[in-house]
Design an enzyme around this catalytic site. Structure first.
Site, mmCIF file in Angstrom:
data_model
loop_
_atom_site.group_PDB
_atom_site.id
_atom_site.type_symbol
_atom_site.label_atom_id
_atom_site.label_comp_id
_atom_site.label_asym_id
_atom_site.label_seq_id
_atom_site.Cartn_x
_atom_site.Cartn_y
_atom_site.Cartn_z
ATOM 1 N N ASP A 35 -11.420 0.879 2.872
ATOM 2 C CA ASP A 35 -12.114 0.828 1.578
ATOM 3 C C ASP A 35 -12.318 2.274 1.147
ATOM 4 O O ASP A 35 -11.895 3.211 1.839
ATOM 5 C CB ASP A 35 -13.456 0.069 1.699
ATOM 6 N N ASP A 55 -7.573 4.778 -0.980
ATOM 7 C CA ASP A 55 -7.499 4.295 -2.353
ATOM 8 C C ASP A 55 -6.377 3.260 -2.355
ATOM 9 O O ASP A 55 -5.208 3.630 -2.210
ATOM 10 C CB ASP A 55 -7.184 5.462 -3.296
ATOM 11 N N PHE A 56 -6.734 1.991 -2.502
ATOM 12 C CA PHE A 56 -5.677 0.967 -2.351
ATOM 13 C C PHE A 56 -4.662 0.971 -3.483
ATOM 14 O O PHE A 56 -3.650 0.291 -3.411
ATOM 15 C CB PHE A 56 -6.240 -0.425 -2.047
ATOM 16 N N HIS A 87 -9.586 -10.632 -7.607
ATOM 17 C CA HIS A 87 -10.323 -11.142 -8.781
ATOM 18 C C HIS A 87 -10.975 -10.015 -9.595
ATOM 19 O O HIS A 87 -11.430 -10.249 -10.698
ATOM 20 C CB HIS A 87 -11.348 -12.213 -8.369
#
Ligand code: SAH
Length: 343
Positions: A207, A233-234, A252
């Site tokens: 995360d 940082d995805f 979502h």
């Protein structure tokens, strides 16, 4: 005409509408009780209004009215001596309950989360974020500059995870994996539950650096030796080479374009025999009661780049990212597991 309408409504229907309409009262009352830690205070020993008022520094006649209202919905109960005791529902607001909803209740009623709901109509008419309109920043930008509210949000998500995590762990066999990455895993509540239930499995929490700093639950205790923690940082990359990737309440948050960036980074990182697990609401058909539909409206107000998705929307998104959807697995809670494999 009006008379005909009122006569055709049953008392039960009118009561139902009334309860729905005044939902905001219940919501804010639960928030205040949670924020003042009244369930912690009452514990196993019933307390008088004066005892509650003294400990919370509240105005005694007013806190009595708050408690009386809450007893009408099953939160606390008043005994024959006018003392307030715990109920099964109020116990869920106790900080030490294993599935405590206290921090979630605090998040739901906190001003930064609550006030944008007053702007729902603007969001509906214009399709814009009520939150951004009010605070001039997206939710995640706001968190970056408001660490106190970010802490409330992270604690709230962790609380929600402690409610959902057992349902996810019970619904899926994680024992066949070697290494699982929780992408956007927050403070690690879900990963902790998965690793605790599967003693051979190793895990990676990924995360943002500032968020993983709060993952104390993974740094101590029995799972610490099987767990890595990475600040990422995805949108750039996710940890490589695992055979399972799980993302709860991540997809979502984003529109299809941003979701695809995250999913493609998972596709680049996953082992060819790996499995991707998206844990989110999967929207039910029209008219069915569905907490996902509530959450979807929450996304409209708070982060309109996000949305809840139907089965076919998940299928389409995953296929664009190079995954093939294999199963939808419901949990006994509000979330489903969307399982897919790289193609
Ligand atoms: N999976 C957790 C947290 C969901 S909240 C749970 O179910 O409780 C969304 C998470 O996405 C937050 O923890 C947030 O820090 C993380 N996130 C948002 N943008 C990110 C980014 N660019 N890189 C990594 N994580 C990010």
């Amino acid at each position: 005409m009006a008379d005909t309408y009122s006569e055709s409504a049953t008392p039960a229907e009118l009561a139902q509408l009334n309860q729905l309409l005044y939902g905001f009262v219940t919501s804010q009352a639960i928030y205040v009780a949670a924020n003042l830690k009244i369930a912690d205070l009452i514990g196993d020993v019933p307390k008088t209004t004066e005892e509650v008022a003294r400990a919370t520094k509240a105005h005694a006649p007013s806190i009595r009215r708050l408690l009386r209202m809450l007893t009408s919905v099953g939160i606390f109960a008043e005994d024959e001596n006018g003392r307030f005791q715990q109920t099964r529902l109020s116990a869920l607001l106790h900080s030490d309950h294993p599935r405590s909803a206290r921090a979630l209740a605090v998040l739901c009623g906190s001003p930064f989360f609550w006030r944008p709901w007053g702007e729902l109509q603007g969001a509906v008419l214009e399709g814009r974020s009520a939150f951004e309109q009010m605070f001039g920043a997206s939710l995640f930008e706001y968190y970056a500059s408001h660490p106190d509210d970010a802490a409330i949000a992270n604690a709230g998500f962790n609380s929600a995870s402690s409610i959902d995590a057992p349902t996810v762990v019970a619904a899926y066999d994680f024992s066949r994996f070697e290494r699982i990455v929780d992408v956007g895993g927050g403070h690690g509540g879900l990963l902790h539950a998965i690793l605790t239930a599967n003693p051979k499995l190793r895990g990676v929490l990924a995360d943002q650096p500032a968020v993983v700093a709060g993952a104390t639950v993974l740094r101590t205790g029995s799972v610490a030796s099987r767990c890595e923690i990475q600040g990422v940082d995805f949108f750039v990359s996710v940890p490589e080479g695992a055979d399972a990737y799980i993302m709860k309440w991540i997809i979502h948050d984003w529109n299809d374009e941003d979701s695809l960036r995250i999913l493609r980074n998972c596709r680049n990182a996953i082992r060819s025999d790996g499995v991707l697990l998206i844990v989110d609401s999967v929207l039910k058909p029209p008219n069915e009661p569905d907490p996902g539909k509530l959450m979807d409206l929450n996304m409209l107000v708070m982060a309109p780049t996000g949305r809840e998705r139907t089965e076919s929307e998940f299928r389409g998104l995953l296929s664009k990212a190079g995954f093939s959807l294999t199963r939808f697995i419901p949990t006994v809670g509000t979330l489903s597991i969307v399982e897919s494999r790289p193609t």
